[in-house]
Motif scaffolding. Structure first.
Motif, mmCIF file in Angstrom:
data_model
loop_
_atom_site.group_PDB
_atom_site.id
_atom_site.type_symbol
_atom_site.label_atom_id
_atom_site.label_comp_id
_atom_site.label_asym_id
_atom_site.label_seq_id
_atom_site.Cartn_x
_atom_site.Cartn_y
_atom_site.Cartn_z
ATOM 1 N N LYS A 5 39.010 26.236 -15.924
ATOM 2 C CA LYS A 5 37.860 25.529 -16.516
ATOM 3 C C LYS A 5 37.481 26.077 -17.891
ATOM 4 C CE LYS A 5 35.731 23.744 -12.287
ATOM 5 N NZ LYS A 5 34.529 23.716 -11.422
ATOM 6 N N PRO A 6 37.372 27.406 -18.066
ATOM 7 C CA PRO A 6 37.063 27.918 -19.416
ATOM 8 C C PRO A 6 38.135 27.544 -20.447
ATOM 9 C CG PRO A 6 36.695 29.621 -17.773
ATOM 10 C CD PRO A 6 37.391 28.500 -17.071
ATOM 11 N N VAL A 7 39.391 27.598 -20.032
ATOM 12 C CA VAL A 7 40.473 27.230 -20.947
ATOM 13 C C VAL A 7 40.366 25.764 -21.338
ATOM 14 C CG1 VAL A 7 42.975 26.990 -21.182
ATOM 15 C CG2 VAL A 7 42.024 29.008 -20.070
ATOM 16 N N LEU A 8 40.144 24.920 -20.367
ATOM 17 C CA LEU A 8 40.022 23.483 -20.635
ATOM 18 C C LEU A 8 38.843 23.193 -21.562
ATOM 19 C CD1 LEU A 8 41.342 20.799 -19.839
ATOM 20 C CD2 LEU A 8 39.628 20.617 -17.999
ATOM 21 N N SER A 9 37.757 23.954 -21.386
ATOM 22 C CA SER A 9 36.582 23.774 -22.244
ATOM 23 C C SER A 9 36.885 24.174 -23.683
ATOM 24 C CB SER A 9 35.416 24.597 -21.700
ATOM 25 O OG SER A 9 34.301 24.547 -22.550
ATOM 26 N N SER A 13 36.862 21.557 -26.879
ATOM 27 C CA SER A 13 35.887 21.770 -27.954
ATOM 28 C C SER A 13 36.521 22.189 -29.270
ATOM 29 C CB SER A 13 34.867 22.821 -27.514
ATOM 30 O OG SER A 13 35.508 24.072 -27.292
ATOM 31 N N ASN A 14 37.849 22.241 -29.308
ATOM 32 C CA ASN A 14 38.542 22.652 -30.542
ATOM 33 C C ASN A 14 38.103 24.044 -31.011
ATOM 34 O OD1 ASN A 14 40.611 21.079 -31.603
ATOM 35 N ND2 ASN A 14 39.211 19.508 -32.353
ATOM 36 N N ASP A 15 38.063 24.965 -30.095
ATOM 37 C CA ASP A 15 37.664 26.339 -30.425
ATOM 38 C C ASP A 15 38.642 26.909 -31.455
ATOM 39 O OD1 ASP A 15 36.990 29.001 -30.555
ATOM 40 O OD2 ASP A 15 36.645 29.212 -28.409
ATOM 41 N N PRO A 16 38.167 27.266 -32.660
ATOM 42 C CA PRO A 16 39.092 27.759 -33.704
ATOM 43 C C PRO A 16 39.714 29.112 -33.373
ATOM 44 C CG PRO A 16 36.810 27.988 -34.423
ATOM 45 C CD PRO A 16 36.770 27.220 -33.138
ATOM 46 N N ASN A 17 39.115 29.837 -32.428
ATOM 47 C CA ASN A 17 39.657 31.150 -32.049
ATOM 48 C C ASN A 17 40.814 31.045 -31.059
ATOM 49 O OD1 ASN A 17 37.725 32.592 -33.614
ATOM 50 N ND2 ASN A 17 36.204 32.269 -31.997
ATOM 51 N N VAL A 18 41.065 29.871 -30.535
ATOM 52 C CA VAL A 18 42.134 29.678 -29.550
ATOM 53 C C VAL A 18 43.261 28.897 -30.207
ATOM 54 C CG1 VAL A 18 42.750 28.731 -27.304
ATOM 55 C CG2 VAL A 18 40.461 29.666 -27.673
ATOM 56 N N THR A 19 44.349 29.596 -30.524
ATOM 57 C CA THR A 19 45.519 28.960 -31.140
ATOM 58 C C THR A 19 46.742 29.006 -30.224
ATOM 59 O OG1 THR A 19 46.129 31.037 -32.225
ATOM 60 C CG2 THR A 19 44.711 29.518 -33.466
ATOM 61 N N SER A 44 43.102 20.184 -32.401
ATOM 62 C CA SER A 44 43.821 20.415 -33.671
ATOM 63 C C SER A 44 43.924 21.898 -34.025
ATOM 64 C CB SER A 44 43.116 19.672 -34.808
ATOM 65 O OG SER A 44 41.775 20.124 -34.946
ATOM 66 N N THR A 45 43.797 22.782 -33.027
ATOM 67 C CA THR A 45 43.874 24.228 -33.293
ATOM 68 C C THR A 45 45.018 24.912 -32.546
ATOM 69 O OG1 THR A 45 42.337 24.738 -31.474
ATOM 70 C CG2 THR A 45 41.380 24.344 -33.657
ATOM 71 N N ILE A 46 45.502 24.335 -31.462
ATOM 72 C CA ILE A 46 46.546 24.962 -30.652
ATOM 73 C C ILE A 46 47.894 24.845 -31.350
ATOM 74 C CG2 ILE A 46 47.739 24.962 -28.431
ATOM 75 C CD1 ILE A 46 44.843 25.851 -28.268
ATOM 76 N N ASN A 47 48.618 25.996 -31.444
ATOM 77 C CA ASN A 47 49.959 26.023 -32.038
ATOM 78 C C ASN A 47 51.053 26.287 -31.008
ATOM 79 O OD1 ASN A 47 48.265 27.858 -34.534
ATOM 80 N ND2 ASN A 47 48.921 25.733 -34.771
ATOM 81 N N GLU A 48 50.759 27.093 -30.000
ATOM 82 C CA GLU A 48 51.757 27.445 -28.986
ATOM 83 C C GLU A 48 51.208 27.132 -27.592
ATOM 84 O OE1 GLU A 48 53.236 31.423 -29.238
ATOM 85 O OE2 GLU A 48 53.175 31.452 -31.429
ATOM 86 N N ILE A 49 52.107 26.632 -26.724
ATOM 87 C CA ILE A 49 51.732 26.329 -25.348
ATOM 88 C C ILE A 49 52.778 26.938 -24.420
ATOM 89 C CG2 ILE A 49 51.257 24.529 -23.653
ATOM 90 C CD1 ILE A 49 50.513 22.674 -25.942
ATOM 91 N N TRP A 50 52.330 27.877 -23.570
ATOM 92 C CA TRP A 50 53.210 28.550 -22.616
ATOM 93 C C TRP A 50 52.856 28.074 -21.207
ATOM 94 C CZ3 TRP A 50 57.045 32.143 -23.854
ATOM 95 C CH2 TRP A 50 57.119 32.485 -25.211
ATOM 96 N N LEU A 51 53.821 27.375 -20.566
ATOM 97 C CA LEU A 51 53.623 26.834 -19.212
ATOM 98 C C LEU A 51 54.766 27.255 -18.290
ATOM 99 C CD1 LEU A 51 52.575 23.205 -20.261
ATOM 100 C CD2 LEU A 51 51.049 25.045 -19.519
ATOM 101 N N THR A 52 55.394 28.387 -18.546
ATOM 102 C CA THR A 52 56.569 28.817 -17.776
ATOM 103 C C THR A 52 56.190 29.282 -16.380
ATOM 104 O OG1 THR A 52 56.408 31.047 -18.676
ATOM 105 C CG2 THR A 52 57.770 29.476 -19.883
ATOM 106 N N ASN A 53 57.145 29.057 -15.443
ATOM 107 C CA ASN A 53 57.034 29.536 -14.054
ATOM 108 C C ASN A 53 55.768 29.034 -13.368
ATOM 109 O OD1 ASN A 53 59.463 31.442 -13.900
ATOM 110 N ND2 ASN A 53 58.403 32.185 -15.727
#
Length: 307
Positions: A5-9, A13-19, A44-53
């Protein structure tokens, strides 16, 4: 799941601290991935997405791929260690045909067969952005397909390298010049010469220190001998004075007993002897005391110098 839930929020909200989204080994299911995909469509802030395993299947991978088709910020996607299969690989191939931002994709250990690999190779023909595609650990047997994918990725990497500024290109390939063998030999000889000269100078300093030490020892021995001789001379003079005083007393007694009432006479030698005995015993005039003190001081200085 409480962590989600915190991650989804933050994504919504386009949190600039979360890339970077680090969601590997989180037991993430297709249902949660659908919620995340919806949030990514406006992010528009996320650059990398890790969904392994995780527990992602072909349906979850398809929904996720569709959400990223128009995304302009995500450049790296890692789905290794799931079960997306060949159908999931087809969804990723469709994504790569439309997206011109993603540079790296990880699909290892996902039960992808030759059909999925072929679809990926065909999608890359018109893609000049993707530089890395990880497919190890799958069920791909077609060497020709893998070779085609490798060649396209290499071409994309070369093109990306050429787009770098000249200064960056030079930095990547430039190497420090090798030193010639003659310069190394010359430096080696000079080092040896310095080593020899340094050892010779050290030996010379050792010899100088040894000579100085022997000189100090000889000087100390000389001073010791002088002081000892002075002390011996003083002791001999004291014994002689005592003997003379005893003899003088005996002579006086004998003279008095042989001529009662007669005045004893004193010869010049006797007078000198008395002055000498008085000088040694302490019964002397001020001048004699001064001389005695001077003599004592002189001997004391000799002994002090020795010590």
């Amino acid at each position: 799941m409480l962590f989600f839930k915190p991650v989804l929020s933050q994504v919504s909200s386009n949190d600039p601290n979360v890339t970077t989204l680090q969601l590997s080994h989180k037991k993430l299911t297709d249902k949660l991935l659908v919620q995340l995909s919806d949030a990514l469509q406006t992010n528009s802030t996320i650059n990398e997405i890790w969904l392994t395993n995780n527990y992602i299947s072909e349906s979850g991978a398809g929904y996720f791929a569709n959400a990223l088709e128009n995304n302009t910020t995500v450049t790296e996607v890692y789905l290794g260690g799931n079960k997306i299969g060949t159908k999931g690989a087809l969804s990723v191939a469709n994504l790569l045909q439309r997206n011109r931002v993603i540079r790296e994709v990880g699909l290892e250990d996902n039960d992808i067969c030759d059909g999925g690999a072929k679809a990926l190779a065909e999608a890359l023909v018109g893609n000049d952005t993707l530089q890395t595609l990880k497919l190890n650990g799958n069920k791909i047997n077609s060497e020709e397909t893998l070779k085609s994918i490798k060649e396209i990725l290499q071409k994309n990497r070369d093109a990306a390298r050429k787009k770098l500024p000249p200064s960056h290109q030079g930095t990547a390939i430039s190497k420090p010049p090798k030193k010639s063998s003659s310069s190394r030999k010359s430096r080696s000889r000079s080092d040896k010469d310095r080593s020899k000269s340094g050892s010779g100078g050290e030996k010379e300093r050792d010899r100088d220190r040894d000579r100085e030490r022997r000189s100090r020892i000889s000087s100390s021995q000389s001073k010791s001998t002088t002081a000892a001789e002075a002390a011996s001379s003083l002791a001999t003079a004291a014994e002689a004075a005592s003997s003379l005083a005893t003899a003088s007393a005996a002579t006086s007694d004998a003279a008095g007993s042989s001529s009662p009432g007669a005045q004893p006479t004193t010869s010049p030698s006797t007078s000198g002897f008395k002055k000498f005995t008085n000088f040694l015993s302490g019964n002397s005039s001020n001048k004699d005391v001064a001389k005695k003190d001077s003599l004592k001081n002189h001997d004391y200085e000799k002994v002090s110098a020795f010590v």
